[in-house]
Design a protein around this motif. Structure first.
Motif, PDB file in Angstrom:
ATOM      1  N   ILE A  94     -25.979 -10.150  -0.987  1.00 35.01           N
ATOM      2  CA  ILE A  94     -24.597 -10.301  -0.193  1.00 35.01           C
ATOM      3  C   ILE A  94     -23.699  -8.955   0.280  1.00 35.01           C
ATOM      4  CG2 ILE A  94     -22.223 -11.232  -1.411  1.00 35.01           C
ATOM      5  CD1 ILE A  94     -24.586 -13.348  -1.895  1.00 35.01           C
ATOM      6  N   GLY A  95     -23.569  -9.162   0.514  1.00 35.78           N
ATOM      7  CA  GLY A  95     -22.786  -8.250   2.359  1.00 35.78           C
ATOM      8  C   GLY A  95     -21.113  -8.373   1.547  1.00 35.78           C
ATOM      9  N   VAL A  96     -20.060  -7.265   1.480  1.00 37.95           N
ATOM     10  CA  VAL A  96     -18.687  -7.933   1.112  1.00 37.95           C
ATOM     11  C   VAL A  96     -17.608  -6.625   2.631  1.00 37.95           C
ATOM     12  CG1 VAL A  96     -16.916  -8.184  -0.545  1.00 37.95           C
ATOM     13  CG2 VAL A  96     -19.049  -8.515  -1.014  1.00 37.95           C
ATOM     14  N   HIS A  97     -17.491  -7.298   2.969  1.00 40.43           N
ATOM     15  CA  HIS A  97     -16.299  -6.276   3.856  1.00 40.43           C
ATOM     16  C   HIS A  97     -15.402  -6.739   4.349  1.00 40.43           C
ATOM     17  CE1 HIS A  97     -20.804  -5.887   5.303  1.00 40.43           C
ATOM     18  NE2 HIS A  97     -20.937  -7.293   5.671  1.00 40.43           N
ATOM     19  N   GLN A  98     -14.622  -5.857   4.113  1.00 36.95           N
ATOM     20  CA  GLN A  98     -12.956  -5.936   4.419  1.00 36.95           C
ATOM     21  C   GLN A  98     -12.118  -4.911   5.830  1.00 36.95           C
ATOM     22  OE1 GLN A  98     -10.280  -6.119   1.344  1.00 36.95           O
ATOM     23  NE2 GLN A  98      -8.504  -4.654   2.589  1.00 36.95           N
ATOM     24  N   PRO A  99     -12.054  -5.980   6.939  1.00 31.74           N
ATOM     25  CA  PRO A  99     -11.637  -4.804   8.065  1.00 31.74           C
ATOM     26  C   PRO A  99     -10.465  -3.739   7.833  1.00 31.74           C
ATOM     27  CG  PRO A  99     -11.967  -7.311   8.746  1.00 31.74           C
ATOM     28  CD  PRO A  99     -11.820  -6.847   6.953  1.00 31.74           C
TER      29      PRO A  99
ATOM     30  N   VAL B 251      -6.440 -11.326 -10.739  1.00 32.93           N
ATOM     31  CA  VAL B 251      -6.050 -11.702  -9.397  1.00 32.93           C
ATOM     32  C   VAL B 251      -8.003 -11.515  -9.794  1.00 32.93           C
ATOM     33  CG1 VAL B 251      -5.753 -11.483  -6.878  1.00 32.93           C
ATOM     34  CG2 VAL B 251      -3.748 -11.659  -8.738  1.00 32.93           C
ATOM     35  N   LYS B 252      -8.541 -10.553  -9.477  1.00 34.42           N
ATOM     36  CA  LYS B 252     -10.139 -10.007  -9.723  1.00 34.42           C
ATOM     37  C   LYS B 252     -10.356 -11.297 -10.225  1.00 34.42           C
ATOM     38  CE  LYS B 252      -9.180  -5.380  -9.449  1.00 34.42           C
ATOM     39  NZ  LYS B 252      -9.520  -4.112 -10.055  1.00 34.42           N
ATOM     40  N   ASP B 253     -10.155 -11.486 -11.131  1.00 36.06           N
ATOM     41  CA  ASP B 253     -10.856 -12.545 -11.944  1.00 36.06           C
ATOM     42  C   ASP B 253     -10.661 -14.014 -11.671  1.00 36.06           C
ATOM     43  OD1 ASP B 253     -11.375 -10.729 -14.111  1.00 36.06           O
ATOM     44  OD2 ASP B 253      -9.500 -11.373 -15.218  1.00 36.06           O
ATOM     45  N   GLN B 254      -9.788 -14.182 -11.293  1.00 38.42           N
ATOM     46  CA  GLN B 254      -9.387 -15.440  -9.998  1.00 38.42           C
ATOM     47  C   GLN B 254     -10.322 -15.898  -8.967  1.00 38.42           C
ATOM     48  OE1 GLN B 254      -5.273 -16.330  -9.121  1.00 38.42           O
ATOM     49  NE2 GLN B 254      -5.661 -18.259  -8.766  1.00 38.42           N
ATOM     50  N   ILE B 255     -10.537 -14.479  -8.802  1.00 40.90           N
ATOM     51  CA  ILE B 255     -11.559 -14.633  -7.469  1.00 40.90           C
ATOM     52  C   ILE B 255     -12.478 -15.027  -7.490  1.00 40.90           C
ATOM     53  CG2 ILE B 255     -11.955 -13.242  -4.852  1.00 40.90           C
ATOM     54  CD1 ILE B 255      -9.700 -12.030  -5.332  1.00 40.90           C
ATOM     55  N   SER B 256     -13.289 -14.403  -8.781  1.00 40.52           N
ATOM     56  CA  SER B 256     -14.213 -14.701  -9.464  1.00 40.52           C
ATOM     57  C   SER B 256     -15.276 -15.817  -9.769  1.00 40.52           C
ATOM     58  CB  SER B 256     -14.872 -13.668 -10.656  1.00 40.52           C
ATOM     59  OG  SER B 256     -14.687 -11.939  -9.608  1.00 40.52           O
TER      60      SER B 256
ATOM     61  N   TYR C  88     -11.551  -5.831  -2.549  1.00 41.86           N
ATOM     62  CA  TYR C  88     -12.213  -5.938  -1.766  1.00 41.86           C
ATOM     63  C   TYR C  88     -13.551  -5.048  -2.867  1.00 41.86           C
ATOM     64  CZ  TYR C  88     -15.221  -2.782   1.713  1.00 41.86           C
ATOM     65  OH  TYR C  88     -16.404  -2.383   1.671  1.00 41.86           O
ATOM     66  N   GLU C  89     -12.950  -3.679  -3.257  1.00 40.15           N
ATOM     67  CA  GLU C  89     -13.753  -2.692  -3.504  1.00 40.15           C
ATOM     68  C   GLU C  89     -14.353  -3.300  -4.707  1.00 40.15           C
ATOM     69  OE1 GLU C  89     -13.325   1.605  -4.580  1.00 40.15           O
ATOM     70  OE2 GLU C  89     -12.079   0.255  -5.022  1.00 40.15           O
ATOM     71  N   ASN C  90     -13.888  -4.121  -5.596  1.00 33.11           N
ATOM     72  CA  ASN C  90     -14.250  -5.162  -7.266  1.00 33.11           C
ATOM     73  C   ASN C  90     -15.390  -5.576  -6.728  1.00 33.11           C
ATOM     74  OD1 ASN C  90     -14.011  -5.534  -9.990  1.00 33.11           O
ATOM     75  ND2 ASN C  90     -13.769  -8.237  -8.624  1.00 33.11           N
ATOM     76  N   MET C  91     -16.037  -5.913  -5.952  1.00 27.85           N
ATOM     77  CA  MET C  91     -15.919  -7.696  -5.631  1.00 27.85           C
ATOM     78  C   MET C  91     -17.747  -6.752  -4.739  1.00 27.85           C
ATOM     79  SD  MET C  91     -16.263 -11.571  -3.051  1.00 27.85           S
ATOM     80  CE  MET C  91     -16.260 -11.884  -4.537  1.00 27.85           C
ATOM     81  N   LYS C  92     -17.144  -5.834  -3.828  1.00 30.82           N
ATOM     82  CA  LYS C  92     -18.154  -5.347  -3.111  1.00 30.82           C
ATOM     83  C   LYS C  92     -19.258  -4.170  -4.220  1.00 30.82           C
ATOM     84  CE  LYS C  92     -17.902  -0.767  -2.393  1.00 30.82           C
ATOM     85  NZ  LYS C  92     -17.301   0.547  -1.595  1.00 30.82           N
ATOM     86  N   ASN C  93     -18.758  -3.999  -5.703  1.00 28.19           N
ATOM     87  CA  ASN C  93     -19.257  -3.177  -6.574  1.00 28.19           C
ATOM     88  C   ASN C  93     -19.651  -3.966  -7.258  1.00 28.19           C
ATOM     89  OD1 ASN C  93     -18.338  -0.708  -6.160  1.00 28.19           O
ATOM     90  ND2 ASN C  93     -16.851  -0.681  -6.752  1.00 28.19           N
TER      91      ASN C  93
END
Length: 530
Positions: free
Chosen positions: A407-412, A344-349, A389-394
């Motif tokens: 790029i700022g990444v946020h998850q409520p 899923v991480k790969d798919q989002i990217s 979120y953590e993967n994309m933020k990093n």
């Protein structure tokens, strides 16, 4: 010349807009973390007053909303315009007129009116005598998760508009705390002493009161002079062929004789209403642009309560307001297990970078030469789990982008599990749906009603992340939606005239099969072959 009165009416909106403008951050970050800083305040005199008067005058969303509500009791109703870009989709004059007529009907027939009290007495009597009451009702039953509930309530309201019935809402355990009242003067909430309210939880496909079972057992016929005092419409995913006759015109003629209809559904059944000849002309007039159905009805009906609106606006101002572009990514995985999953991480990217929604990163360099015009992009991610979120933020923290964009990444929140029975969970879920609808571009997950709500409220055609097979990354990873309309997951496949099975996704050009569910149906304005 605009009158001073108009300017005075616009003043609250000018103040709010000035606050938003004052809190626009600079293009710098203090470090690699997604935190906006160095707030600047533009001179108030530079604000285009006449432009913001226009915004204030459009607080009614092109006539979609009624004027005259107490604004403090529901801040979101008239403030939402301040958080959205101008949208091209205007309600038709016919829809606006229809809504005003419905509001008059609701005022005359709503809870605790003489007409309502008379209809309740008939319900208690156990029989339905045609012509003894001047108002008819459709009761929506609280059922399923929040995304489903929002979509089904919009569906039932459209049915109420088409059949001139009054919509009443089973409050469940959270409807009153999640949403403001949408209609003037009379509540849409079903009174708590409604005679058959205690039966709602037990209603299911096997209930003797269901329309399908009444037909199956020859308990109701068009020739009968007296009918039961109400009929239960089971339109959930497990409904059978007799229940599905609801979508046939002959059956609608019989249902028209009932004062009380009670509906339980987890389906956005609007597409099948477009296949019914008796509703066809009316729907064309209501929605000349056919893909705006939920967009208009959702913004008319669903105004977050002040508590939820506070959650939304505080988060927006803190993390999203100052960005040049906002990208929403909604992740919903139906695989068993906690996740996060690498595929899923790969798919989002693959989707966000491949569709140029987000820039690539340069993994070989610690820094790149700054762009002359770098953009600040705020990515809003929503998921039950934290890992995506953590993967994309990093990724965007540890490496520079090839474009120089920041790029700022946020998850409520990350609730780990869906807890639809808990009011606070649903408040957070509604806030996140609404925040996603305020983004400029949107990526959603296949099959997810959470994403459908966000895209509809925001007037967005999302990129849909395909559902994975065998826990592998799909290729292609995503596809742009044909329409911002939600998908009907469990439609009937039946020709009411021929009384035989049919592919209902090929009957008319504006009702097609969904991108994410091959057997589902969705309304489109212009169809192109997938």
């Amino acid at each position: 010349m605009r009158s001073s009165k108009t300017l005075l009416l616009a003043l609250p909106f000018l103040i709010m807009l000035t606050f938003l403008l004052r809190h626009k951050p600079s293009d710098r970050f203090t470090d690699a973390t997604p935190f906006f800083n160095n707030l600047t305040t533009p001179p108030l005199l530079e604000v285009d007053v006449l432009q913001h008067v226009d915004i204030a005058e459009d607080k009614l969303l092109g006539g979609l909303l009624a004027d005259g509500f107490d604004e403090q009791s529901c801040l979101s109703r008239y403030q939402s315009i301040l958080y959205r870009k101008a949208l091209p989709y205007k309600p038709s004059p016919y829809l606006v007129s229809k809504l005003r007529k419905y509001e008059d009907l609701h005022k005359r027939c709503g809870p605790n009116t003489p007409s309502y009290n008379k209809a309740v007495e008939q319900l208690k009597s156990g029989s339905n005598v045609v012509g003894t009451t001047d108002c008819k009702y459709v009761v929506w039953v609280w059922y399923s998760g929040l995304g489903n509930r929002i979509l089904t309530l919009a569906s039932v309201f459209l049915y109420a508009l088409l059949t001139e019935r009054v919509l009443l809402v089973d409050r469940g355990n959270d409807m009153a705390s999640l949403f403001c009242e949408p209609f003037p003067e009379r509540s849409w909430l079903l009174p708590m002493n409604f005679p058959i309210a205690k039966m709602f939880n037990s209603f299911d496909q096997k209930s003797a009161e269901s329309y399908g079972n009444l037909l199956k057992n020859n308990m109701i016929k068009a020739s009968m002079g007296s009918l039961p005092s109400y009929v239960y419409l089971h339109l959930a995913h497990d409904y059978d062929d007799h229940d599905k006759l609801f979508f046939c015109d002959d059956d609608q003629a019989l249902l028209k004789r009932f004062t009380w209809l009670v509906v339980k559904t987890d389906n956005y059944f609007v597409p099948s209403l477009f296949l019914m000849p008796s509703f066809e002309d009316e729907l064309k007039k209501l929605f000349p642009n056919k893909e705006t159905i939920f967009h208009h009805l959702g913004r008319y009906l669903f105004h977050p309560s002040n508590h939820v609106w506070g959650i939304i606006t505080r988060y927006y101002k803190a993390y999203l307001a100052g960005a040049d572009e906002r990208v929403g990514i909604q992740v919903r995985i139906f695989d068993k297990g906690p996740g996060p999953y690498q595929y899923v991480k790969d798919q989002i990217s693959a989707c966000t970078i491949g569709e140029k929604l987000l820039p690539e990163v340069d993994t070989r360099r610690l820094a790149v030469n700054p762009s002359k015009n770098p953009k600040v992009k705020a990515v809003l991610m929503t998921s039950l789990v934290y890992g995506y979120y953590e993967n994309m933020k990093n990724i965007y923290w540890e490496h520079p982008t090839v474009t120089g964009d920041i790029i700022g990444v946020h998850q409520p929140s990350h609730e780990e599990q869906q807890r639809s029975e808990k009011p606070l969970h649903n408040m957070k879920a509604l806030a996140e749906m609404y925040l996603l609808s305020l983004t400029d571009v949107l990526v959603t997950s296949a099959w997810s009603t959470f994403g459908y709500v966000a895209q509809g409220l925001g007037g967005l055609k999302p990129w849909i992340l395909y559902k994975s097979e065998n826990q592998t990354t799909p290729n292609p990873p995503c596809q742009r939606a044909m329409s911002m309309e939600p998908c009907f997951h469990a439609p009937p496949f039946y020709d009411c005239k021929a009384k035989e099975g049919i592919d209902t996704g090929k009957v008319v050009p504006h009702v097609r099969h969904c991108e994410d569910i091959s057997w589902g149906l969705k309304v489109v304005d212009r169809y192109t072959e997938l």
